[in-house]
Scaffold this motif. Structure first.
Motif, mmCIF file in Angstrom:
data_model
loop_
_atom_site.group_PDB
_atom_site.id
_atom_site.type_symbol
_atom_site.label_atom_id
_atom_site.label_comp_id
_atom_site.label_asym_id
_atom_site.label_seq_id
_atom_site.Cartn_x
_atom_site.Cartn_y
_atom_site.Cartn_z
ATOM 1 N N ALA A 241 1.150 4.115 -2.877
ATOM 2 C CA ALA A 241 0.806 5.531 -2.690
ATOM 3 C C ALA A 241 2.132 6.525 -3.128
ATOM 4 N N GLN B 239 -10.611 -1.388 -0.999
ATOM 5 C CA GLN B 239 -11.083 -0.201 -1.197
ATOM 6 C C GLN B 239 -9.932 0.932 -1.000
ATOM 7 N N ARG B 240 -8.983 1.052 0.052
ATOM 8 C CA ARG B 240 -7.864 1.592 0.103
ATOM 9 C C ARG B 240 -6.958 1.866 -1.052
ATOM 10 N N CYS B 241 -7.036 0.360 -1.655
ATOM 11 C CA CYS B 241 -6.045 0.344 -2.826
ATOM 12 C C CYS B 241 -6.642 1.092 -3.890
ATOM 13 N N VAL C 289 0.896 -1.228 -0.165
ATOM 14 C CA VAL C 289 0.055 -0.061 0.088
ATOM 15 C C VAL C 289 0.836 1.338 -0.113
ATOM 16 N N ARG D 293 -11.752 -3.421 3.355
ATOM 17 C CA ARG D 293 -11.195 -1.967 3.732
ATOM 18 C C ARG D 293 -9.994 -1.779 2.989
ATOM 19 N N GLU D 294 -9.061 -2.821 2.858
ATOM 20 C CA GLU D 294 -7.860 -2.921 2.287
ATOM 21 C C GLU D 294 -8.091 -2.717 0.727
ATOM 22 N N ASP E 291 -8.872 3.511 -3.933
ATOM 23 C CA ASP E 291 -8.826 4.923 -3.452
ATOM 24 C C ASP E 291 -7.427 5.639 -3.650
ATOM 25 N N LEU E 292 -6.448 4.839 -3.503
ATOM 26 C CA LEU E 292 -4.834 5.243 -3.898
ATOM 27 C C LEU E 292 -4.553 5.443 -5.514
#
Length: 149
Positions: free
Chosen positions: A83, A109-111, A79, A106-107, A113-114
């Motif tokens: 980023a 979605q975070r990826c 991650v 959540r992980e 989002d990045l």
């Protein structure tokens, strides 16, 4: 696989598990993708390659790269790598395919989002994973990778 101006796309694979790395490469080849694969087993070496000697990544600005990224690396988080890649002016347009065993929503979605382009969860089942990689190889054969600026 090449970009519209004919330059070949170099696949940068960041994967610390030798078995997974071999499986990924074998199935990419089976899918008919013969592009160069530059493999790294840790994030430190991969980031050094991507950022180059001056740390700006300017040397990669005119190159066509596609990044295959595992999230679980021994020295840093995938991650964090994602980023850094998406936060760099010279690398941010490079497509990043996350290939990992992590299926936490959540992980994932975070990826996205990045800026991850694709997130593929590596199944434990060998055949299912091989099929996923073969499908990914077919995806590689038809996509066009934009040049970074």
């Amino acid at each position: 696989m090449s970009v519209s101006d004919g330059r070949p796309v170099v696949i940068v694979m960041i994967e610390d598990d030798d078995g997974h790395a071999t499986l990924i490469e074998r199935n990419i080849r089976r899918a008919g993708v013969n592009n160069e694969i530059v493999a790294f087993s840790n994030g430190t070496d991969a980031m050094a390659y991507l950022l180059g000697p001056d740390g700006t990544a300017q040397h990669n600005a005119k190159r066509s790269l596609l990044i295959l990224l595992d999230l679980n690396l021994p020295d840093m988080s995938g991650v964090d790598i994602l980023a850094k890649v998406k936060g760099n002016d010279h690398l941010r347009r490079l497509p990043v395919v996350v290939l990992t065993t992590t299926d936490d929503q959540r992980e994932i979605q975070r990826c996205y989002d990045l800026g991850a382009n694709v997130y593929i969860t590596k199944p434990v089942n060998y055949e299912a994973f091989a099929n996923a990689i073969r499908q990914l190889g077919l995806f590689f054969s038809v996509i066009q990778v934009p040049m970074s600026e």
